[in-house]
Design a protein around this motif. Structure first.
Motif, PDB file in Angstrom:
ATOM      1  N   ILE A 346       0.851  -1.192   0.000  1.00  0.00           N
ATOM      2  CA  ILE A 346       0.000   0.000   0.000  1.00  0.00           C
ATOM      3  C   ILE A 346       0.884   1.238   0.000  1.00  0.00           C
ATOM      4  N   ALA A 347       0.436   2.278  -0.715  1.00  0.00           N
ATOM      5  CA  ALA A 347       1.137   3.554  -0.748  1.00  0.00           C
ATOM      6  C   ALA A 347       0.115   4.670  -0.902  1.00  0.00           C
ATOM      7  N   GLU A 348       0.368   5.786  -0.245  1.00  0.00           N
ATOM      8  CA  GLU A 348      -0.545   6.918  -0.322  1.00  0.00           C
ATOM      9  C   GLU A 348      -0.323   7.682  -1.616  1.00  0.00           C
ATOM     10  N   HIS A 349      -1.424   8.159  -2.223  1.00  0.00           N
ATOM     11  CA  HIS A 349      -1.336   8.960  -3.442  1.00  0.00           C
ATOM     12  C   HIS A 349      -2.543   9.898  -3.494  1.00  0.00           C
ATOM     13  N   GLU A 350      -2.293  11.153  -3.133  1.00  0.00           N
ATOM     14  CA  GLU A 350      -3.342  12.165  -3.121  1.00  0.00           C
ATOM     15  C   GLU A 350      -4.504  11.723  -2.235  1.00  0.00           C
ATOM     16  N   GLU A 351      -5.719  11.631  -2.781  1.00  0.00           N
ATOM     17  CA  GLU A 351      -6.893  11.305  -1.975  1.00  0.00           C
ATOM     18  C   GLU A 351      -7.223   9.814  -1.982  1.00  0.00           C
ATOM     19  N   GLN A 352      -6.256   9.000  -2.315  1.00  0.00           N
ATOM     20  CA  GLN A 352      -6.507   7.562  -2.387  1.00  0.00           C
ATOM     21  C   GLN A 352      -5.275   6.787  -1.936  1.00  0.00           C
ATOM     22  N   TYR A 353      -5.471   5.511  -1.767  1.00  0.00           N
ATOM     23  CA  TYR A 353      -4.368   4.602  -1.509  1.00  0.00           C
ATOM     24  C   TYR A 353      -4.186   3.708  -2.725  1.00  0.00           C
ATOM     25  N   ILE A 354      -2.937   3.533  -3.098  1.00  0.00           N
ATOM     26  CA  ILE A 354      -2.599   2.580  -4.154  1.00  0.00           C
ATOM     27  C   ILE A 354      -2.336   1.243  -3.475  1.00  0.00           C
ATOM     28  N   VAL A 355      -3.132   0.246  -3.823  1.00  0.00           N
ATOM     29  CA  VAL A 355      -3.007  -1.079  -3.222  1.00  0.00           C
ATOM     30  C   VAL A 355      -2.475  -2.047  -4.276  1.00  0.00           C
ATOM     31  N   ALA A 356      -1.397  -2.735  -3.936  1.00  0.00           N
ATOM     32  CA  ALA A 356      -0.812  -3.754  -4.814  1.00  0.00           C
ATOM     33  C   ALA A 356      -1.219  -5.127  -4.305  1.00  0.00           C
ATOM     34  N   SER A 357      -1.642  -5.976  -5.235  1.00  0.00           N
ATOM     35  CA  SER A 357      -2.120  -7.315  -4.867  1.00  0.00           C
ATOM     36  C   SER A 357      -1.623  -8.340  -5.868  1.00  0.00           C
ATOM     37  N   GLY A 358      -1.574  -9.579  -5.434  1.00  0.00           N
ATOM     38  CA  GLY A 358      -1.451 -10.697  -6.350  1.00  0.00           C
ATOM     39  C   GLY A 358      -2.841 -11.119  -6.787  1.00  0.00           C
ATOM     40  N   GLU A 359      -3.047 -11.292  -8.092  1.00  0.00           N
ATOM     41  CA  GLU A 359      -4.337 -11.730  -8.607  1.00  0.00           C
ATOM     42  C   GLU A 359      -4.202 -13.150  -9.138  1.00  0.00           C
TER      43      GLU A 359
END
Length: 378
Positions: A346-359
């Motif tokens: 997870i990383a913060e970016h402006e008004e949202q969080y960028i979430v990285a996942s394995g799909e």
């Protein structure tokens, strides 16, 4: 739930195996079983860094009535990859990720792939790849990593990057720590947790001068809660503290546990490193609904008290992220598992969080989730 950005940023065909650490060593064709479960952090230059687990497998694992697995060894002092073989009629191959040996006594398994870690640099919003750093790949270097290095989680604490990984071997299934000053070049620190304690990840900040971590001990036996309890016995997300990030003591109070009323009763585990928000520590975690062999993996969230993370301030029984079949249609021919999303960064970016996942244990997924989804305003 739909999000403004929800896409696969890396798939198996994006990996160049001519630059793999295994290239030219096995005299056998290999392929990328999965490029998935990425750790995520922001680099000093503002870009994002995904540390991707690459599971590399034999194209033909069964030959001459034997099933084979890949192993790293330094028996000759050079460090190389070799093949081991077992009679097929003595194994159970129902799960495509592993096979179980029918030997009686303890449950013993081997893997159908060997994992190594590959840094992939992304734009600041995580929507485009900038570079794949093959020269910075992290590979087995010790006997306790002979079956690979898996599932990295990256935290930044006091300006230093800390990455937990799972190191796999017959000796132990341990949590190992790597450190970095820049997020690209990593040094091995040590084993920090011993056998069968997976999904260890570090809080992104100290609490009263102490490092905190979420852990997930596994076992074959759990004691029952009293009749009528709100809790269901089984794996849970526990807590631990450390004065230095290397030496850990289990916290005496429980962390996140499975509730009786939820459908996700098969397994629970930590997902993204907890980050401090206006409400407390935001943590994303996975829980599994029983179905067939693997189950359905979904991502949930909780907010923990900023001073005492054993206290859950807020949570939601509705998943924040579900497996998405639309994302994997283009790689349908490579699918071997379904119904799995496994959030790991997870990383913060402006008004949202960028979430990285394995799909689907196959590819890397990037999702932009508004802060408002967690009841946050900034």
């Amino acid at each position: 739930m739909n999000y403004p950005v929800d896409t696969l940023i890396l798939v198996p065909d994006d990996i160049d195996l001519t630059r793999s650490p295994l290239a030219g060593q096995l005299a056998e064709e290999t392929y990328v079983l999965g490029a998935f479960n990425p750790g995520l952090t922001r680099l000093p230059n503002g870009n994002l860094l995904m540390m991707v687990r690459v599971a590399e497998a034999l194209r033909t694992p069964i030959r001459d009535n034997e099933i084979r697995s890949i192993r790293w060894t330094d028996e000759d002092g050079a460090g190389r990859f070799v093949l081991d073989a077992w009679p097929v009629d003595r194994t159970d191959t129902a799960d495509p990720r592993k096979f179980t040996l029918r030997s009686g006594g303890w449950k013993i398994m081997a893997l159908t792939s060997l994992s190594w870690l590959l840094p992939v640099e992304l734009t600041p919003d995580g929507t485009q790849r900038i570079a794949i750093h093959y020269d910075k790949a992290i590979v087995p270097a010790y006997s306790f990593q002979c079956y690979g290095i898996e599932d990295p989680r990256i935290s930044r604490v006091d300006g230093r990057y800390l990455m937990t990984t799972c190191s796999v071997s017959p000796e132990r299934h341990s949590t190992t720590l790597y450190t970095s000053d820049n997020g690209i070049d990593w040094d091995f620190a040590d084993i920090i947790l011993d056998h069968q304690n997976k999904d260890m990840l570090l809080f992104e900040g100290l609490i009263d001068g102490q490092y905190w971590a979420q852990t997930r001990p596994l076992g074959d036996l759990y004691f029952a809660y009293p009749p009528g309890s709100e809790w269901r016995a089984g794996p849970s997300i526990n807590l631990a503290t450390s004065p230095d990030g290397l030496h850990w003591k289990p916290h005496r109070h429980p962390g996140i546990r499975t509730r009786n009323e939820t459908v996700a009763t098969a397994r629970i585990g930590a997902g993204t490193p907890p980050i401090l928000t206006e409400r407390g520590w935001l943590t994303l975690w996975h829980a599994v609904e029983p179905q067939e062999i693997v189950g359905i993996y979904r991502t949930y969230w909780s907010i923990l008290d900023r001073d005492d993370p054993s206290q859950v301030i807020a949570t939601d029984e509705v998943a924040i992220l579900e497996p998405n079949v639309d994302l994997t249609r283009a790689i349908e021919h490579q699918m071997y598992l379904r119904d799995v999303v496994f959030s790991t960064g997870i990383a913060e970016h402006e008004e949202q969080y960028i979430v990285a996942s394995g799909e689907a244990d196959l590819a890397c997924r990037i999702t932009h989730i508004p802060k408002s989804a967690f009841g946050l305003t900034r």
